[in-house]
Design an enzyme around this catalytic site. Structure first.
Site, PDB file in Angstrom:
ATOM      1  N   ASP A  16       0.834  -1.210   0.000  1.00  0.00           N
ATOM      2  CA  ASP A  16       0.000   0.000   0.000  1.00  0.00           C
ATOM      3  C   ASP A  16       0.868   1.260   0.000  1.00  0.00           C
ATOM      4  OD1 ASP A  16      -2.305   1.464  -0.002  1.00  0.00           O
ATOM      5  OD2 ASP A  16      -2.760   1.175   2.120  1.00  0.00           O
ATOM      6  N   HIS A  33       2.899   3.085  -9.041  1.00  0.00           N
ATOM      7  CA  HIS A  33       2.841   1.631  -9.266  1.00  0.00           C
ATOM      8  C   HIS A  33       4.127   1.158  -9.970  1.00  0.00           C
ATOM      9  CE1 HIS A  33      -1.146   1.858  -7.793  1.00  0.00           C
ATOM     10  NE2 HIS A  33      -1.705   2.346  -8.894  1.00  0.00           N
ATOM     11  N   LEU A 127      11.548 -20.379  -3.813  1.00  0.00           N
ATOM     12  CA  LEU A 127      10.500 -19.519  -3.253  1.00  0.00           C
ATOM     13  C   LEU A 127       9.285 -19.598  -4.164  1.00  0.00           C
ATOM     14  CD1 LEU A 127       9.672 -16.937  -1.402  1.00  0.00           C
ATOM     15  CD2 LEU A 127      10.406 -15.595  -3.367  1.00  0.00           C
TER      16      LEU A 127
HETATM   17  C1  FPP Z   1      -1.762   0.029  -3.551  1.00  0.00           C
HETATM   18  O1  FPP Z   1      -1.352   1.372  -3.511  1.00  0.00           O
HETATM   19  C2  FPP Z   1      -1.211  -0.653  -4.738  1.00  0.00           C
HETATM   20  C3  FPP Z   1      -1.937  -1.240  -5.717  1.00  0.00           C
HETATM   21  C4  FPP Z   1      -3.404  -1.290  -5.732  1.00  0.00           C
HETATM   22  C5  FPP Z   1      -1.325  -1.864  -6.902  1.00  0.00           C
HETATM   23  C6  FPP Z   1      -0.037  -2.576  -6.647  1.00  0.00           C
HETATM   24  C7  FPP Z   1       0.574  -2.874  -7.947  1.00  0.00           C
HETATM   25  C8  FPP Z   1       1.898  -2.928  -8.206  1.00  0.00           C
HETATM   26  C9  FPP Z   1       2.953  -2.771  -7.182  1.00  0.00           C
HETATM   27  C10 FPP Z   1       2.362  -3.122  -9.604  1.00  0.00           C
HETATM   28  C11 FPP Z   1       1.872  -4.346 -10.328  1.00  0.00           C
HETATM   29  C12 FPP Z   1       2.268  -5.607  -9.680  1.00  0.00           C
HETATM   30  C13 FPP Z   1       3.060  -6.562 -10.189  1.00  0.00           C
HETATM   31  C14 FPP Z   1       3.272  -7.767  -9.364  1.00  0.00           C
HETATM   32  C15 FPP Z   1       3.751  -6.466 -11.478  1.00  0.00           C
HETATM   33  P1  FPP Z   1      -2.455   2.526  -3.614  1.00  0.00           P
HETATM   34  O2  FPP Z   1      -2.585   2.881  -5.054  1.00  0.00           O
HETATM   35  O3  FPP Z   1      -3.719   2.087  -2.964  1.00  0.00           O
HETATM   36  O4  FPP Z   1      -1.768   3.675  -2.811  1.00  0.00           O
HETATM   37  P2  FPP Z   1      -2.497   4.839  -1.969  1.00  0.00           P
HETATM   38  O5  FPP Z   1      -3.219   4.159  -0.834  1.00  0.00           O
HETATM   39  O6  FPP Z   1      -1.353   5.685  -1.502  1.00  0.00           O
HETATM   40  O7  FPP Z   1      -3.406   5.557  -2.909  1.00  0.00           O
END
Ligand code: FPP
Length: 240
Positions: A16, A33, A127
């Site tokens: 997050d 991201h 893993l």
């Molecule tokens: C949460 O942060 C993150 C996500 C919903 C997406 C996570 C995706 C990645 C790290 C990239 C894709 C993954 C792979 C495995 C290639 P948020 O957007 O909710 O952050 P915020 O709470 O600060 O708005």
């Protein structure tokens, strides 16, 4: 005499804070991201180095479809690009990838990439990286309940046959040990529909650091935190 440090067999992470990380830098959310993918690489390296056997990352929840289309498309694109770019290297590192979630709503390209990464890394055995992608804990419990109800109605099992083991065997996580340690970055203290059944006895850890800043040193810090925890599974220990 020095005691062996406890290592969690299965670490699960709610990644997050990508959006906030981007906002702090006047960048678009998708750039957060993109930065988050580097932390995925770091977490995989650190998990292998620490001897963790299972690493589950919450990459996309069923609720995330409700985000703006451009952001959803950016995450899907990032997933495809990362899979294409990393599959061989992950296999070389001994990392087997398994995608956990409903295989619905995905484009043909995303489905192809899921198949590609699972096949390319199938033989790796250091893993297992589980990517929760279009995953919802409540949904998986509903699907498991439906599957069991159907087996009862067909006479294959009776209601008395339904115990924890059988229920778990119908979940998307079948074959995966329960997580020992659940981490959510960015200081939010919630599980947000992530591994609700499986995390019943997990230790929880909520570091303040945003996901793109969660590097190998942060992972090591989390391992130290886990080693300090005393797990009792509802029992008592001699000193309390
Ligand atoms: C949460 O942060 C993150 C996500 C919903 C997406 C996570 C995706 C990645 C790290 C990239 C894709 C993954 C792979 C495995 C290639 P948020 O957007 O909710 O952050 P915020 O709470 O600060 O708005």
């Amino acid at each position: 005499m020095s005691q062996e440090r406890a290592i969690p067999k299965h670490v699960a992470i709610i990644m997050d804070g990508n959006g906030r990380w981007a906002k702090q830098r006047n960048k678009e959310r998708y750039e957060g991201h993109i930065a988050g993918v580097e932390s995925v690489r770091a977490a995989v390296r650190a998990a292998v180095r620490n001897g963790v056997e299972w690493l589950t990352l919450y990459a996309f929840s069923t609720e995330n479809w409700g985000r703006p289309t451009a952001e959803v498309e950016a995450i899907m694109e990032l997933f495809c690009r990362t899979v294409m770019g990393e599959a061989d290297d992950l296999a070389r590192q001994g990392v087997r990838v398994r995608i956990m979630g409903e295989r619905t709503r995905f484009t043909a390209k995303v489905l192809e990439m899921i198949d590609h990464i699972e096949r390319t890394t199938a033989e790796a055995d250091k893993l297992t990286l589980v990517l929760a992608f279009n995953y919802s804990a409540r949904r998986e419990m509903i699907l498991a309940t439906r599957a069991l109800a159907e087996r009862v109605s067909k006479g294959e099992i009776t209601t008395d046959d339904i115990d924890e083991e059988r229920f778990a065997s119908e979940l998307m996580s079948r074959g995966i040990p329960d997580p020992d340690f659940v981490i959510r970055t960015s200081g939010e203290c919630r599980l947000s529909n992530f591994l609700l059944w499986q995390s019943s006895y997990a230790e929880l850890y909520f570091p303040e650091v945003l996901w793109p800043d969660f590097d190998e040193a942060e992972f090591d810090k989390a391992m130290e935190e886990y080693a300090r925890r005393e797990r009792r599974y509802g029992l008592v220990t001699e000193d309390c």
